[in-house]
Design a protein around this motif. Structure first.
Motif, PDB file in Angstrom:
ATOM      1  N   VAL A  45       0.854  -1.182   0.000  1.00 22.66           N
ATOM      2  CA  VAL A  45       0.000   0.000   0.000  1.00 22.66           C
ATOM      3  C   VAL A  45       0.886   1.226   0.000  1.00 22.66           C
ATOM      4  CG1 VAL A  45      -1.779   1.298   1.238  1.00 22.66           C
ATOM      5  CG2 VAL A  45      -1.871  -1.201   1.198  1.00 22.66           C
ATOM      6  N   ARG A  46       0.668   2.090  -0.968  1.00 21.62           N
ATOM      7  CA  ARG A  46       1.374   3.371  -1.065  1.00 21.62           C
ATOM      8  C   ARG A  46       0.353   4.427  -0.691  1.00 21.62           C
ATOM      9  NH1 ARG A  46       4.293   0.161  -0.270  1.00 21.62           N
ATOM     10  NH2 ARG A  46       5.621  -0.956  -1.716  1.00 21.62           N
ATOM     11  N   SER A  47       0.574   5.074   0.456  1.00 19.39           N
ATOM     12  CA  SER A  47      -0.463   5.914   1.045  1.00 19.39           C
ATOM     13  C   SER A  47       0.065   7.271   1.480  1.00 19.39           C
ATOM     14  CB  SER A  47      -1.047   5.197   2.274  1.00 19.39           C
ATOM     15  OG  SER A  47      -1.920   6.034   2.991  1.00 19.39           O
ATOM     16  N   PHE A 127     -10.034   7.723  -1.195  1.00 15.01           N
ATOM     17  CA  PHE A 127      -9.609   7.771  -2.592  1.00 15.01           C
ATOM     18  C   PHE A 127      -8.472   6.774  -2.732  1.00 15.01           C
ATOM     19  CE2 PHE A 127     -10.667  12.460  -1.922  1.00 15.01           C
ATOM     20  CZ  PHE A 127     -11.986  12.298  -2.292  1.00 15.01           C
ATOM     21  N   ALA A 128      -8.770   5.617  -3.309  1.00 16.06           N
ATOM     22  CA  ALA A 128      -7.764   4.564  -3.452  1.00 16.06           C
ATOM     23  C   ALA A 128      -8.095   3.728  -4.675  1.00 16.06           C
ATOM     24  CB  ALA A 128      -7.718   3.695  -2.201  1.00 16.06           C
ATOM     25  N   LEU A 137      -2.893   2.222  -4.251  1.00 16.68           N
ATOM     26  CA  LEU A 137      -2.476   3.609  -4.144  1.00 16.68           C
ATOM     27  C   LEU A 137      -3.586   4.387  -3.453  1.00 16.68           C
ATOM     28  CD1 LEU A 137      -0.489   5.902  -4.802  1.00 16.68           C
ATOM     29  CD2 LEU A 137      -1.703   6.168  -6.988  1.00 16.68           C
ATOM     30  N   HIS A 138      -3.268   4.920  -2.265  1.00 12.84           N
ATOM     31  CA  HIS A 138      -4.208   5.749  -1.502  1.00 12.84           C
ATOM     32  C   HIS A 138      -3.758   7.187  -1.649  1.00 12.84           C
ATOM     33  CE1 HIS A 138      -5.041   7.591   2.650  1.00 12.84           C
ATOM     34  NE2 HIS A 138      -6.126   7.761   1.908  1.00 12.84           N
ATOM     35  N   THR A 139      -4.602   8.015  -2.293  1.00 12.15           N
ATOM     36  CA  THR A 139      -4.217   9.396  -2.602  1.00 12.15           C
ATOM     37  C   THR A 139      -4.890  10.438  -1.722  1.00 12.15           C
ATOM     38  OG1 THR A 139      -5.914   9.500  -4.322  1.00 12.15           O
ATOM     39  CG2 THR A 139      -3.684   8.843  -5.009  1.00 12.15           C
TER      40      THR A 139
END
Length: 189
Positions: A45-47, A127-128, A137-139
């Motif tokens: 997870v890229r957050s 928002f993911a 990707l969590h933006t």
């Protein structure tokens, strides 16, 4: 706590990953290249709240997982009927299926497959997305979910799920847009 995440995309991947990070036994049900990447590399997870990786037991067959305490049901609305028909092996006597989907009739469709007593409503605010297979990707966004019994009552199972907190602070909540439908929430720290 044993949790299946049915649909490991942006919503299911992020919240399932946070639950695994908090110590829950989480199993992901996915398909295609995303499933293969989860099996080979785990969930990444890229957050905006900090990156993390977790082991991700993953399958496309709910029978390989078996009964769970909770199922986070995160498939796209157009897949609800087909996915709900495959929930049987995940359901034990006290299992709750928490729908975190967009749409207005998903809980009713799930209830037709597993029975009203096994269904809780929910809504996710995040928002993911899947950035690439195995990577969420969590933006941004509130990074919260609300959930509860469909009849609005407070239940022990909702309290148990709320206690997991998935790395978030928790509060009781009855959002004004969903009166009586959701009774608990995870909110960002």
């Amino acid at each position: 706590m044993r949790i299946a995440v049915y649909g490991a995309g942006g919503v299911g991947g992020y919240f399932g990953g946070r639950l695994a990070q908090a110590g829950a036994e989480v199993h992901f049900i996915a398909r295609g290249a995303h499933l293969q990447a989860l099996r080979e590399h785990g969930l990444r997870v890229r957050s905006v709240k900090g990156d993390f990786d977790v082991p991700a037991p993953a399958t496309d067959d709910p029978a390989e997982v078996g009964p769970c305490d909770f199922v986070l049901f995160c498939v796209k609305t157009f897949d609800t009927d087909a996915a709900a028909a495959r929930l049987g092996p995940l359901i034990g006597g006290g299992t709750a299926v928490v729908s975190l989907q967009n749409g207005v009739e998903n809980e009713e469709k799930i209830a037709r497959a597993v029975g009203d007593d096994h269904v809780m409503g929910g809504a996710a605010f995040i928002f993911a997305e899947i950035a690439e297979p195995g990577v969420i990707l969590h933006t941004g966004g509130p990074t919260s979910i609300t959930f509860g019994e469909l009849d609005g009552r407070t239940s022990q199972r909702a309290k148990r799920l709320l206690a997991q907190r998935c790395g978030c602070r928790s509060e009781r909540s009855a959002p004004p847009t969903l009166p009586g439908r959701r009774s608990a929430a995870w909110l960002p720290r």
